[in-house]
Scaffold this motif. Structure first.
Motif, PDB file in Angstrom:
ATOM      1  N   ASN A 139      46.318  25.847  34.349  1.00 12.05           N
ATOM      2  CA  ASN A 139      45.916  25.351  33.088  1.00 12.05           C
ATOM      3  C   ASN A 139      45.780  26.053  31.758  1.00 12.05           C
ATOM      4  OD1 ASN A 139      44.625  22.394  33.927  1.00 12.05           O
ATOM      5  ND2 ASN A 139      44.185  23.828  35.427  1.00 12.05           N
ATOM      6  N   GLY A 140      46.735  27.264  31.958  1.00 10.19           N
ATOM      7  CA  GLY A 140      46.827  28.076  30.751  1.00 10.19           C
ATOM      8  C   GLY A 140      46.063  29.031  30.453  1.00 10.19           C
ATOM      9  N   ILE A 141      45.154  29.418  31.394  1.00  8.33           N
ATOM     10  CA  ILE A 141      43.950  30.627  31.175  1.00  8.33           C
ATOM     11  C   ILE A 141      44.324  31.793  31.739  1.00  8.33           C
ATOM     12  CG2 ILE A 141      41.516  31.398  31.547  1.00  8.33           C
ATOM     13  CD1 ILE A 141      41.535  28.909  29.719  1.00  8.33           C
ATOM     14  N   GLU A 142      44.575  32.766  31.136  1.00 13.22           N
ATOM     15  CA  GLU A 142      45.089  33.988  31.709  1.00 13.22           C
ATOM     16  C   GLU A 142      44.017  34.865  32.270  1.00 13.22           C
ATOM     17  OE1 GLU A 142      47.809  37.880  30.434  1.00 13.22           O
ATOM     18  OE2 GLU A 142      47.713  36.255  28.884  1.00 13.22           O
ATOM     19  N   SER A 143      44.120  35.481  33.535  1.00 14.33           N
ATOM     20  CA  SER A 143      43.244  36.231  33.892  1.00 14.33           C
ATOM     21  C   SER A 143      43.766  37.403  34.530  1.00 14.33           C
ATOM     22  CB  SER A 143      42.415  35.697  35.083  1.00 14.33           C
ATOM     23  OG  SER A 143      42.846  35.609  36.369  1.00 14.33           O
ATOM     24  N   HIS A 144      42.795  38.491  35.063  1.00 10.84           N
ATOM     25  CA  HIS A 144      43.213  39.710  35.688  1.00 10.84           C
ATOM     26  C   HIS A 144      43.777  39.525  37.056  1.00 10.84           C
ATOM     27  CE1 HIS A 144      39.320  40.687  38.011  1.00 10.84           C
ATOM     28  NE2 HIS A 144      39.425  39.450  38.028  1.00 10.84           N
ATOM     29  N   PHE A 145      43.525  38.099  37.620  1.00  8.38           N
ATOM     30  CA  PHE A 145      43.872  37.965  38.866  1.00  8.38           C
ATOM     31  C   PHE A 145      45.555  37.819  39.129  1.00  8.38           C
ATOM     32  CE2 PHE A 145      45.252  34.514  42.190  1.00  8.38           C
ATOM     33  CZ  PHE A 145      44.586  35.091  43.165  1.00  8.38           C
ATOM     34  N   ILE A 146      45.789  38.690  40.173  1.00  4.86           N
ATOM     35  CA  ILE A 146      47.266  38.623  40.428  1.00  4.86           C
ATOM     36  C   ILE A 146      47.511  37.767  41.838  1.00  4.86           C
ATOM     37  CG2 ILE A 146      49.522  40.121  41.083  1.00  4.86           C
ATOM     38  CD1 ILE A 146      48.511  42.056  38.959  1.00  4.86           C
TER      39      ILE A 146
ATOM     40  N   PHE B 233      40.686  31.139  40.170  1.00  6.85           N
ATOM     41  CA  PHE B 233      41.677  31.901  38.972  1.00  6.85           C
ATOM     42  C   PHE B 233      43.131  31.085  39.100  1.00  6.85           C
ATOM     43  CE2 PHE B 233      38.873  35.742  39.586  1.00  6.85           C
ATOM     44  CZ  PHE B 233      38.354  35.724  38.160  1.00  6.85           C
ATOM     45  N   GLU B 234      43.544  30.438  40.286  1.00  4.89           N
ATOM     46  CA  GLU B 234      44.952  30.199  40.271  1.00  4.89           C
ATOM     47  C   GLU B 234      44.698  28.620  39.398  1.00  4.89           C
ATOM     48  OE1 GLU B 234      47.727  30.867  41.676  1.00  4.89           O
ATOM     49  OE2 GLU B 234      47.309  32.139  43.322  1.00  4.89           O
ATOM     50  N   LEU B 235      43.482  28.070  39.679  1.00  2.13           N
ATOM     51  CA  LEU B 235      43.372  26.619  39.019  1.00  2.13           C
ATOM     52  C   LEU B 235      43.383  26.839  37.442  1.00  2.13           C
ATOM     53  CD1 LEU B 235      42.434  23.491  38.941  1.00  2.13           C
ATOM     54  CD2 LEU B 235      40.208  24.387  38.674  1.00  2.13           C
ATOM     55  N   LEU B 236      42.721  27.939  37.166  1.00  9.78           N
ATOM     56  CA  LEU B 236      42.778  28.126  35.584  1.00  9.78           C
ATOM     57  C   LEU B 236      44.037  28.687  35.214  1.00  9.78           C
ATOM     58  CD1 LEU B 236      39.075  30.149  35.520  1.00  9.78           C
ATOM     59  CD2 LEU B 236      39.845  27.631  34.690  1.00  9.78           C
TER      60      LEU B 236
ATOM     61  N   ASP C 112      36.539  39.770  36.323  1.00  7.91           N
ATOM     62  CA  ASP C 112      35.510  39.629  37.338  1.00  7.91           C
ATOM     63  C   ASP C 112      35.796  38.485  38.319  1.00  7.91           C
ATOM     64  OD1 ASP C 112      32.961  40.845  38.206  1.00  7.91           O
ATOM     65  OD2 ASP C 112      32.108  38.857  37.432  1.00  7.91           O
ATOM     66  N   GLU C 113      34.878  37.613  38.532  1.00  7.59           N
ATOM     67  CA  GLU C 113      34.912  36.745  39.663  1.00  7.59           C
ATOM     68  C   GLU C 113      34.331  35.162  39.133  1.00  7.59           C
ATOM     69  OE1 GLU C 113      31.864  38.815  42.150  1.00  7.59           O
ATOM     70  OE2 GLU C 113      31.740  36.799  43.174  1.00  7.59           O
ATOM     71  N   ILE C 114      34.793  34.366  39.784  1.00 10.09           N
ATOM     72  CA  ILE C 114      33.792  32.884  39.694  1.00 10.09           C
ATOM     73  C   ILE C 114      33.681  32.527  40.999  1.00 10.09           C
ATOM     74  CG2 ILE C 114      34.084  30.872  38.605  1.00 10.09           C
ATOM     75  CD1 ILE C 114      36.160  31.969  36.475  1.00 10.09           C
TER      76      ILE C 114
ATOM     77  N   LEU D 263      34.189  34.718  51.506  1.00 10.42           N
ATOM     78  CA  LEU D 263      34.128  33.281  50.751  1.00 10.42           C
ATOM     79  C   LEU D 263      34.161  33.378  49.532  1.00 10.42           C
ATOM     80  CD1 LEU D 263      31.407  31.824  53.192  1.00 10.42           C
ATOM     81  CD2 LEU D 263      33.349  30.787  52.958  1.00 10.42           C
ATOM     82  N   ASN D 264      33.766  34.400  49.053  1.00  6.42           N
ATOM     83  CA  ASN D 264      33.879  34.543  47.367  1.00  6.42           C
ATOM     84  C   ASN D 264      35.072  35.062  47.044  1.00  6.42           C
ATOM     85  OD1 ASN D 264      31.256  33.902  46.774  1.00  6.42           O
ATOM     86  ND2 ASN D 264      30.385  35.732  46.207  1.00  6.42           N
ATOM     87  N   CYS D 265      35.939  35.687  47.775  1.00  5.99           N
ATOM     88  CA  CYS D 265      37.121  36.121  47.413  1.00  5.99           C
ATOM     89  C   CYS D 265      38.134  34.779  47.486  1.00  5.99           C
ATOM     90  CB  CYS D 265      37.734  37.153  48.507  1.00  5.99           C
ATOM     91  SG  CYS D 265      39.284  37.805  48.100  1.00  5.99           S
ATOM     92  N   GLU D 266      37.875  34.091  48.526  1.00  4.81           N
ATOM     93  CA  GLU D 266      38.765  32.779  48.559  1.00  4.81           C
ATOM     94  C   GLU D 266      38.531  31.681  47.452  1.00  4.81           C
ATOM     95  OE1 GLU D 266      40.783  31.407  50.978  1.00  4.81           O
ATOM     96  OE2 GLU D 266      40.321  32.516  52.832  1.00  4.81           O
ATOM     97  N   ILE D 267      37.209  31.614  47.119  1.00  3.91           N
ATOM     98  CA  ILE D 267      36.823  30.620  46.168  1.00  3.91           C
ATOM     99  C   ILE D 267      37.411  31.271  44.771  1.00  3.91           C
ATOM    100  CG2 ILE D 267      34.746  29.483  44.934  1.00  3.91           C
ATOM    101  CD1 ILE D 267      33.353  29.657  47.818  1.00  3.91           C
ATOM    102  N   SER D 268      37.169  32.601  44.415  1.00  6.50           N
ATOM    103  CA  SER D 268      37.545  33.015  43.162  1.00  6.50           C
ATOM    104  C   SER D 268      38.876  33.026  43.061  1.00  6.50           C
ATOM    105  CB  SER D 268      37.070  34.671  43.160  1.00  6.50           C
ATOM    106  OG  SER D 268      35.876  34.743  42.364  1.00  6.50           O
TER     107      SER D 268
END
Ligand code: TMP
Length: 239
Positions: A64-71, A58-61, A193-195, A49-54
């Motif tokens: 909206n122009g926020i770069e993250s480590h998420f690929i 991260f996709e949403l961010l 990290d995660e959100i 669930l945390n993997c899905e939500i994160s």
């Protein structure tokens, strides 16, 4: 992409190397802890669930122009990420007073803050993650200069604006959250990290029902049930 070596095991995730030296796989664990590891639990399905939500956040961010480590999300509990060197700071953003803020300063629990409050905590289990200020960050070489401090605070506030709107639309109050940043192979500071409901406080807009890790911290019910509800609302955009 395959996992090679276990690089690090934290309270909520394991990090594995891959054949690409700049990429890692983050595996979300079902275990959960609170109060600096003093309270421990395990809930099957919590990690995915945390993997899905994160992933979704991260996709949403990113949109909206926020770069993250998420690929990308690899499967139910694994996420492919850029390898970063984590900055040892928990950056907390608060919209409503609760938790340690209310406890420490006596601010009424549930009070809407006049502006989003950004705080830094030094990530150090032995010291129990103490709150620190800008000057501590510079003295301890956690951040190099005022520019980096400003960047973290501005990015945290931008993330807050994006997430506040997203959660408001699905009838959830974003009370507060914790994010972490890392430095990528080019020396750039990016969100890492995660959100997830492990790192945020979510209250139902109408009832103020807690829908996050406080359910575990305060023995209020089953975390998997409330995390599922967060995912359901976030994906179906309904309440
Ligand atoms: P706090 O009120 O306990 O300081 O928590 C503020 C926010 O940070 C809340 O959304 C929970 C999150 N948090 C973490 O993700 N990890 C932690 O170790 C702590 C203490 C809080």
């Amino acid at each position: 992409m395959e996992k090679i070596d276990l690089l690090y095991e934290g309270k909520g995730k394991k990090l594995y190397s891959t054949k690409d030296k700049n990429l890692v796989i983050a595996e979300f664990k079902d275990s959960l802890t609170a109060f600096n590891g003093q309270k421990k639990g395990n809930e099957e399905g919590k990690g995915s669930l945390n993997c899905e939500i994160s992933s979704l956040l991260f996709e949403l961010l990113k949109e909206n122009g926020i770069e993250s480590h998420f690929i990308k999300k690899l499967d139910s509990k694994n996420m492919l990420c850029k390898k970063v060197k984590i900055i040892p700071l928990e950056v907390v953003v608060r919209n409503i007073a609760t938790g340690s803020l209310s406890k420490r300063l006596g601010i009424d629990d549930g009070l809407k803050l006049p502006f989003a409050l950004v705080e830094f905590y030094y990530k150090n289990d032995a010291l129990n993650d103490p709150m620190i200020n800008d000057e501590h960050c510079k003295i301890m070489n956690i951040l190099n200069d005022d520019k980096e401090i400003a960047l973290l605070k501005e990015t945290a506030r931008k993330i807050n604006e994006i997430l506040l709107k997203f959660f408001d639309d699905i009838n959830i109050k974003l009370v507060d959250f914790k994010i972490e940043f890392g430095v990528d192979e080019n020396g750039k500071i990016i969100l890492a990290d995660e959100i997830s409901p492990d790192s945020c406080r979510f209250w139902d807009k109408q009832s103020n029902k807690k829908m996050d890790k406080d359910v575990f911290r305060e023995n209020l019910g089953n975390v998997v049930d409330v995390y599922k509800e967060i995912l359901l609302r976030a994906t179906k955009k309904v309440d």
